[in-house]
Motif scaffolding. Sequence first.
Motif, short mmCIF file in Angstrom:
data_model
loop_
_atom_site.label_atom_id
_atom_site.label_comp_id
_atom_site.label_asym_id
_atom_site.label_seq_id
_atom_site.Cartn_x
_atom_site.Cartn_y
_atom_site.Cartn_z
N LEU A 79 46.48 30.00 47.89
CA LEU A 79 47.84 31.78 47.71
C LEU A 79 46.50 32.08 47.20
O LEU A 79 45.62 32.42 46.91
CB LEU A 79 48.62 30.74 45.81
CG LEU A 79 49.18 32.24 45.70
CD1 LEU A 79 50.23 32.71 46.13
CD2 LEU A 79 50.16 31.92 44.38
N ALA A 80 47.12 33.91 48.28
CA ALA A 80 46.50 34.88 47.62
C ALA A 80 46.49 35.49 47.25
O ALA A 80 48.18 35.79 47.72
CB ALA A 80 45.81 34.99 49.35
N ILE A 105 43.93 30.13 43.83
CA ILE A 105 44.05 31.28 43.96
C ILE A 105 42.21 31.65 44.58
O ILE A 105 41.83 31.81 44.58
CB ILE A 105 44.26 32.21 42.79
CG1 ILE A 105 44.96 31.22 42.36
CG2 ILE A 105 44.70 33.30 43.10
CD1 ILE A 105 45.58 32.45 40.34
N ALA A 106 43.09 32.89 46.01
CA ALA A 106 42.31 33.80 46.86
C ALA A 106 42.69 34.88 46.60
O ALA A 106 43.16 35.74 46.60
CB ALA A 106 41.60 33.03 47.72
N LEU A 107 41.13 35.37 46.19
CA LEU A 107 41.64 37.74 46.29
C LEU A 107 41.08 38.45 47.04
O LEU A 107 39.99 37.85 47.64
CB LEU A 107 41.03 38.05 44.65
CG LEU A 107 41.66 37.47 43.50
CD1 LEU A 107 41.01 37.98 42.31
CD2 LEU A 107 42.60 38.00 43.39
N PRO A 108 41.87 38.94 48.01
CA PRO A 108 41.49 39.81 49.17
C PRO A 108 40.41 40.83 49.35
O PRO A 108 39.51 40.76 47.19
CB PRO A 108 42.54 40.58 49.52
CG PRO A 108 43.03 40.44 47.67
CD PRO A 108 42.73 40.00 47.40
N VAL A 109 38.79 40.58 49.85
CA VAL A 109 37.31 41.68 49.91
C VAL A 109 37.94 42.77 51.13
O VAL A 109 37.97 42.10 52.09
CB VAL A 109 36.15 40.76 49.21
CG1 VAL A 109 34.78 41.61 49.55
CG2 VAL A 109 36.20 39.72 48.56
N VAL A 110 38.00 43.76 51.18
CA VAL A 110 37.48 45.00 52.15
C VAL A 110 36.19 44.39 52.23
O VAL A 110 34.90 45.03 52.01
CB VAL A 110 38.08 46.32 52.08
CG1 VAL A 110 37.94 46.95 53.18
CG2 VAL A 110 39.32 46.25 51.60
N VAL A 118 38.80 39.34 54.23
CA VAL A 118 38.27 38.17 53.67
C VAL A 118 38.78 37.56 52.76
O VAL A 118 39.15 38.41 51.42
CB VAL A 118 37.10 37.81 53.60
CG1 VAL A 118 35.58 38.56 55.06
CG2 VAL A 118 36.34 38.90 52.58
N PHE A 119 38.41 36.53 51.82
CA PHE A 119 39.40 36.11 50.68
C PHE A 119 38.25 35.22 49.73
O PHE A 119 37.84 34.14 50.33
CB PHE A 119 40.65 35.24 51.46
CG PHE A 119 41.58 35.90 51.21
CD1 PHE A 119 42.67 36.08 50.53
CD2 PHE A 119 42.21 35.80 52.63
CE1 PHE A 119 43.81 37.87 51.02
CE2 PHE A 119 43.30 36.82 52.87
CZ PHE A 119 43.68 37.43 52.70
N PRO A 143 34.64 31.54 50.48
CA PRO A 143 35.57 31.64 51.28
C PRO A 143 36.72 31.09 50.64
O PRO A 143 35.85 29.73 50.38
CB PRO A 143 34.36 31.97 52.67
CG PRO A 143 33.18 32.11 52.33
CD PRO A 143 33.10 31.14 50.84
N LEU A 144 37.90 31.21 51.24
CA LEU A 144 38.98 30.54 50.73
C LEU A 144 39.80 31.18 51.91
O LEU A 144 40.14 32.46 51.66
CB LEU A 144 39.42 30.42 49.64
CG LEU A 144 40.37 29.42 48.81
CD1 LEU A 144 39.93 27.82 49.23
CD2 LEU A 144 41.13 29.78 47.45
#
Length: 229
Positions: A79-80, A105-110, A118-119, A143-144
């Motif tokens: 889940l992002a 859980i994945a969090l976004p990265v700019v 990317v997550f 990474p996920l």
Amino acid sequence: MTVRDIPGTVASSTQMKLLSHCSTGYPRTATEVEWWRKTERRRLIDARLALPADTRLRVARRVTEQLDGLLASFPDAVLALYWPFRGEIDLRDWMTGLPKRGVRIALPVVVGPGEPLVFREWGLATPMVRGPWNIPVPAEDRPLVPEIVVAPLIGVDRRGYRLGYGRGHYDRTLGALPHRALSIGIGHPVAEIPTVFPQSHERPLDWVILGKSSWERPRECDPAGYGLS
């Protein structure tokens, strides 16, 4: 030039009927569409920032209840989520309980302008650092790839088109993932508007949850289905 003639603009028949009435104030040219989206974005952000704290909390609880209902069908999916910014729905209290339920859980990265997100994997003990716009992101590059992407929104229409900050990160991300992810947009009830005047590169969300209301985009629009098992 009308909106139908603007390169990159997707206008429905309903939108065109609205545009036929000068009194509505809807944009007619590419420049007007760009200006309208910028102005509407600012109006909607101001509207949600003006909401009382107890209202925001109440809406967040409704949203997480509906998310729980949706996610029950995909208990093993990655889940992002996101870290809240400028009055977005704050999911952090709910998010901290997910790892205990076995949810990854994945969090976004700019990573750069015009680039897909990317997550990175996030957990209760994950160290965080400040990323672009001072938003916390996981410090460790683990990474996920998400199978479900929960995206914050500023505005949204009934066709599932999302008005974001105008940088296109989520649209590019959904198109760049190695599989078809389920996309869920969440926001405050004030976010619903008749149209966002979507551009051709923008992707409609599969589900929209606004606390008081929620809706699913018709499945016939997506015969490929999700990349979920």
